[in-house]
Write a protein that holds these residues in place. Structure first.
Motif, PDB file in Angstrom:
ATOM      1  N   PRO A 190      77.474  45.248  22.393  1.00  0.00           N
ATOM      2  CA  PRO A 190      77.109  43.824  22.439  1.00  0.00           C
ATOM      3  C   PRO A 190      75.838  43.575  23.242  1.00  0.00           C
ATOM      4  N   GLY A 191      74.949  42.820  22.656  1.00  0.00           N
ATOM      5  CA  GLY A 191      73.765  42.352  23.363  1.00  0.00           C
ATOM      6  C   GLY A 191      72.565  43.268  23.343  1.00  0.00           C
ATOM      7  N   ARG A 192      72.746  44.527  22.967  1.00  0.00           N
ATOM      8  CA  ARG A 192      71.615  45.452  23.073  1.00  0.00           C
ATOM      9  C   ARG A 192      70.565  45.223  21.987  1.00  0.00           C
ATOM     10  N   ALA A 193      70.982  45.037  20.754  1.00  0.00           N
ATOM     11  CA  ALA A 193      69.996  44.756  19.702  1.00  0.00           C
ATOM     12  C   ALA A 193      69.247  43.472  20.018  1.00  0.00           C
ATOM     13  N   GLU A 194      69.983  42.462  20.494  1.00  0.00           N
ATOM     14  CA  GLU A 194      69.346  41.190  20.858  1.00  0.00           C
ATOM     15  C   GLU A 194      68.358  41.377  22.000  1.00  0.00           C
ATOM     16  N   ALA A 195      68.694  42.241  22.955  1.00  0.00           N
ATOM     17  CA  ALA A 195      67.798  42.491  24.079  1.00  0.00           C
ATOM     18  C   ALA A 195      66.511  43.161  23.615  1.00  0.00           C
ATOM     19  N   VAL A 196      66.630  44.096  22.677  1.00  0.00           N
ATOM     20  CA  VAL A 196      65.432  44.750  22.140  1.00  0.00           C
ATOM     21  C   VAL A 196      64.555  43.748  21.401  1.00  0.00           C
ATOM     22  N   LEU A 197      65.168  42.925  20.570  1.00  0.00           N
ATOM     23  CA  LEU A 197      64.386  41.945  19.812  1.00  0.00           C
ATOM     24  C   LEU A 197      63.717  40.932  20.740  1.00  0.00           C
ATOM     25  N   ALA A 198      64.413  40.552  21.824  1.00  0.00           N
ATOM     26  CA  ALA A 198      63.807  39.636  22.794  1.00  0.00           C
ATOM     27  C   ALA A 198      62.615  40.303  23.477  1.00  0.00           C
ATOM     28  N   ALA A 199      62.745  41.596  23.800  1.00  0.00           N
ATOM     29  CA  ALA A 199      61.629  42.317  24.421  1.00  0.00           C
ATOM     30  C   ALA A 199      60.465  42.447  23.446  1.00  0.00           C
ATOM     31  N   VAL A 200      60.774  42.686  22.176  1.00  0.00           N
ATOM     32  CA  VAL A 200      59.721  42.756  21.153  1.00  0.00           C
ATOM     33  C   VAL A 200      59.011  41.410  21.036  1.00  0.00           C
ATOM     34  N   ASP A 201      59.773  40.331  21.027  1.00  0.00           N
ATOM     35  CA  ASP A 201      59.162  38.998  20.939  1.00  0.00           C
ATOM     36  C   ASP A 201      58.240  38.733  22.131  1.00  0.00           C
ATOM     37  N   THR A 202      58.684  39.145  23.310  1.00  0.00           N
ATOM     38  CA  THR A 202      57.858  38.974  24.510  1.00  0.00           C
ATOM     39  C   THR A 202      56.551  39.747  24.379  1.00  0.00           C
ATOM     40  N   ALA A 203      56.655  40.996  23.897  1.00  0.00           N
ATOM     41  CA  ALA A 203      55.452  41.816  23.742  1.00  0.00           C
ATOM     42  C   ALA A 203      54.498  41.214  22.715  1.00  0.00           C
ATOM     43  N   LEU A 204      55.036  40.780  21.582  1.00  0.00           N
ATOM     44  CA  LEU A 204      54.186  40.198  20.544  1.00  0.00           C
ATOM     45  C   LEU A 204      53.506  38.923  21.024  1.00  0.00           C
ATOM     46  N   ALA A 205      54.226  38.119  21.815  1.00  0.00           N
ATOM     47  CA  ALA A 205      53.655  36.876  22.338  1.00  0.00           C
ATOM     48  C   ALA A 205      52.474  37.144  23.267  1.00  0.00           C
ATOM     49  N   GLN A 206      52.438  38.342  23.849  1.00  0.00           N
ATOM     50  CA  GLN A 206      51.342  38.699  24.750  1.00  0.00           C
ATOM     51  C   GLN A 206      50.237  39.488  24.037  1.00  0.00           C
TER      52      GLN A 206
END
Length: 221
Positions: A190-206
């Motif tokens: 639970p939560g790990r795929a979502e955590a990766v996608l959130a980290a990817v979104d953060t990276a893309l936003a930068q």
């Protein structure tokens, strides 16, 4: 500009949640690098990887059969290519390449099991024409000998959802590349795929640029 590389491993044992995760990355314009162990790759996985390669993903050889080797008098076991001499590493790489060819696949990128490769393995890879070695500490361009230092990020213990985002942010400030590896078992937790996608979104936003190990060329040291 820093680059983002997301890899996916462990699929020989469980492919069930991978398509959904890959589709979520497709929506973000992020390709995957699939880490494949050819000795035990089921037909369903091979077919899916072929389909993903047609979409722009990449593939890396991830060892041959992941046979663990004893550490001598020390406790525990070490990765398949962690301490092999040059000749033995070459034999296992040849077997792995033949297994890939039998599956109708090929690659010049190598990611060692447990992300550790011996000096003998590095020499054998260069002899056999591999271009990229990605280990735990960096991405090596074997023809030139250059290496770009960057630790691979992932989940090493429970409760690290917040730590992944923090490590990604720190890597971006340092100048990247950002390397995230996701295991099949992570997708079940639970939560790990979502955590990766959130980290990817953060990276893309930068402004981080998505790529794969196949397309990445390390900067000269």
């Amino acid at each position: 500009m820093p680059e983002l590389i997301v890899s996916l491993s462990g699929l020989s044992d469980d492919l069930r949640r991978a398509p959904e995760f890959a589709a979520a990355l497709d929506e973000r314009g992020v390709a995957l690098t699939h880490l494949l162990r050819p000795a035990a790759a089921p037909a369903e996985l091979v077919d899916w990887i072929r389909e993903r390669l047609g979409r722009g993903d990449a593939m890396a050889l991830h060892g041959y059969d992941h046979a663990l080797r004893p550490r001598g008098n020390a406790r525990g076991r070490r990765g398949e290519f962690a301490h092999l001499p040059r000749h033995e590493a070459g034999l296992r790489l040849t077997a792995a390449r033949r297994a890939l060819t039998a599956l109708g696949l090929r690659t010049d990128v190598f990611v060692p099991p447990r992300w550790v490769a011996s000096d003998g393995t590095v020499a054998a890879l260069a002899e056999q024409g591999y271009r990229i070695l990605a280990d735990d500490s960096g991405i090596h361009a074997l023809p030139s000998g250059s290496v770009e230092a960057a630790r691979v990020l992932g989940f090493r213990s429970a409760g690290e959802h917040w730590l992944l985002a923090a490590e990604v942010a720190w890597t971006i400030r340092r100048g990247g590349p950002v390397r995230i590896n996701v295991r099949a078992k992570d997708l079940r937790r639970p939560g790990r795929a979502e955590a990766v996608l959130a980290a990817v979104d953060t990276a893309l936003a930068q402004g981080v640029v998505p790529t794969t190990y196949r397309r990445h060329v390390p900067r000269a040291a």
